[in-house]
Design an enzyme around this catalytic site. Structure first.
Site, PDB file in Angstrom:
ATOM      1  N   CYS A 197       0.843  -1.208   0.000  1.00  0.00           N
ATOM      2  CA  CYS A 197       0.000   0.000   0.000  1.00  0.00           C
ATOM      3  C   CYS A 197       0.873   1.250   0.000  1.00  0.00           C
ATOM      4  CB  CYS A 197      -0.908   0.024   1.228  1.00  0.00           C
ATOM      5  SG  CYS A 197      -2.234  -1.173   1.096  1.00  0.00           S
ATOM      6  N   CYS A 346      15.969 -14.280 -15.403  1.00  0.00           N
ATOM      7  CA  CYS A 346      14.583 -13.855 -15.161  1.00  0.00           C
ATOM      8  C   CYS A 346      14.289 -12.703 -16.117  1.00  0.00           C
ATOM      9  CB  CYS A 346      14.357 -13.457 -13.703  1.00  0.00           C
ATOM     10  SG  CYS A 346      15.244 -11.977 -13.193  1.00  0.00           S
TER      11      CYS A 346
END
Length: 389
Positions: A197, A346
């Site tokens: 958040c 990745c």
């Protein structure tokens, strides 16, 4: 104590009168609330409405677990607190507010972080658990301890304009338990994919809506009135105001309670979620540039390429590596040789570096090399025709 032995004072009967006149709920439902206990983990955005409504409804004993203090930026959504609480322990401030809301119930303060070391001890003391946490390691910890201790886990989470809720591990009429978080998400998303958040922001009223839904589901679990969200995932999109309900089925590969459970105790969830200690600079790992690696391929140099991204990313674009998502590398060592060079790759090189550190730390690998810049650099310099994402 059984709810049949519960009695109410005149003040309580007056206070709960709007519950008592509901035919399906009545005094029996109210007795069940007073006889029960709920542990709320986190007293922030979700925990605020959850705690306010559970206290107002008359749940007999409420435990609050929170190690944080109130910050001015919390007040945009954490309606349990006021300006006078800034700098104060959340659990302590919450206890004060809830006691003023309902003096007829017991509030227990656990001013501590919810960790692998205290989770079982805390959860054992309550009938129902409500998860108001905001990060993946704690979410998996809450789920796993509830499954291991046979407790219902009333879950919700929020992000920006979206929320979700469910009831996990509910005791069903046939004596079995409903699905849990691991049936829905067996392993966490890669670190950095879902911001907190603090990084991603959240519209203040959204946790109010989802936390209230959690309170509703807790009351239904305790009273037995109505059908809970067990086996269902409720999704709410606040911008379009659309809701969806998805079915959650039990996954036979669930590591906790599937057909062949592999996990019988709590684990290191930070590691499981690929989160290191933020304060330390992660140590350097051996690396190779995409041009050097391209040369290896052209020279036919013996090596193995491991891709630690998620399956959906692999589906968009891949370099021919073996797919082993980051969350599963530690249990996939049989597919990662120790005797020839292993290049780990990745999207940008950060998850692959994490995978290398984990494998070196836990399994003593010495032959792992990080592909610097990941598939993004590879597309840039070697294979521009690969799909971008």
């Amino acid at each position: 104590m059984s709810h049949h032995d519960i009695t109410f004072s005149k003040e309580e009967l007056e206070r709960y009168s709007r519950h008592l006149i509901i035919p399906e709920f009545n005094i029996e439902g109210q007795k069940k609330l007073k006889a029960s206990s709920v542990l709320v983990i986190g007293s922030g955005g979700l925990g605020s409405p959850l705690l306010l409504y559970l206290a107002a409804a008359g749940v007999g004993r409420i435990g609050i677990v929170d190690f944080d203090t109130v910050d001015a930026s919390n007040l945009q959504r954490q309606v349990l607190f006021g300006v006078q609480d800034v700098g104060v322990s959340k659990a302590v401030a919450a206890e004060k507010r809830l006691s003023s809301l309902n003096p007829h119930i017991t509030i227990e303060v656990h001013d501590t972080m919810f960790t692998v070391d205290n989770a079982r001890e805390l959860v054992k003391q309550y009938d129902v658990v409500a998860d108001g946490t905001d990060n993946f390691p704690t979410r998996y910890l809450v789920n796993d301890v509830c499954v291991l201790e046979d407790k219902v886990n009333v879950y919700a989470s929020i992000f920006r304009f979206e929320g979700q809720a469910s009831v996990f591990n509910e005791l069903l009429a046939d004596g079995t338990r409903g699905p849990n978080y691991r049936d829905l998400f067996p392993s966490p998303p890669p670190p950095g994919l879902v911001p907190s958040c603090a990084e991603g922001g959240v519209i203040g009223v959204l946790p109010g809506i989802l936390g209230s839904i959690q309170a509703l589901e807790v009351l239904k679990v305790i009273s037995g009135v109505g059908d809970t969200l067990s086996g269902r995932l409720f999704l709410f999109d606040a911008t379009a105001f659309t809701t969806r309900i998805l079915k959650i089925r039990k996954n036979k590969n669930n590591p906790l309670n599937g057909e062949n459970p592999t996990q019988t105790e709590l684990i290191n969830y930070d590691q499981f979620c690929g989160i290191g200690m933020a304060s330390e600079q992660p140590r350097e790992v051996a690396e190779i540039s995409v041009l050097e690696y391209d040369q290896w391929r052209k020279d036919g140099k013996e090596h193995v390429l491991i891709d630690v991204r998620e399956p959906y990313e692999y589906g968009i674009a891949e370099m021919g590596g073996t797919l082993i998502p980051l969350a599963t590398v530690l249990e996939s060592t049989d597919r990662i040789p120790k005797d020839i060079p292993v290049v780990v790759q990745c999207r940008s090189g950060s998850r692959s570096a994490t995978a290398i550190r984990e494998l070196e730390d836990t399994h003593g690998y010495t032959n792992l090399i990080n592909l610097k810049g990941g598939i993004l650099d590879w597309q840039e310099a070697v294979q521009p025709e690969l799909a971008r994402y």
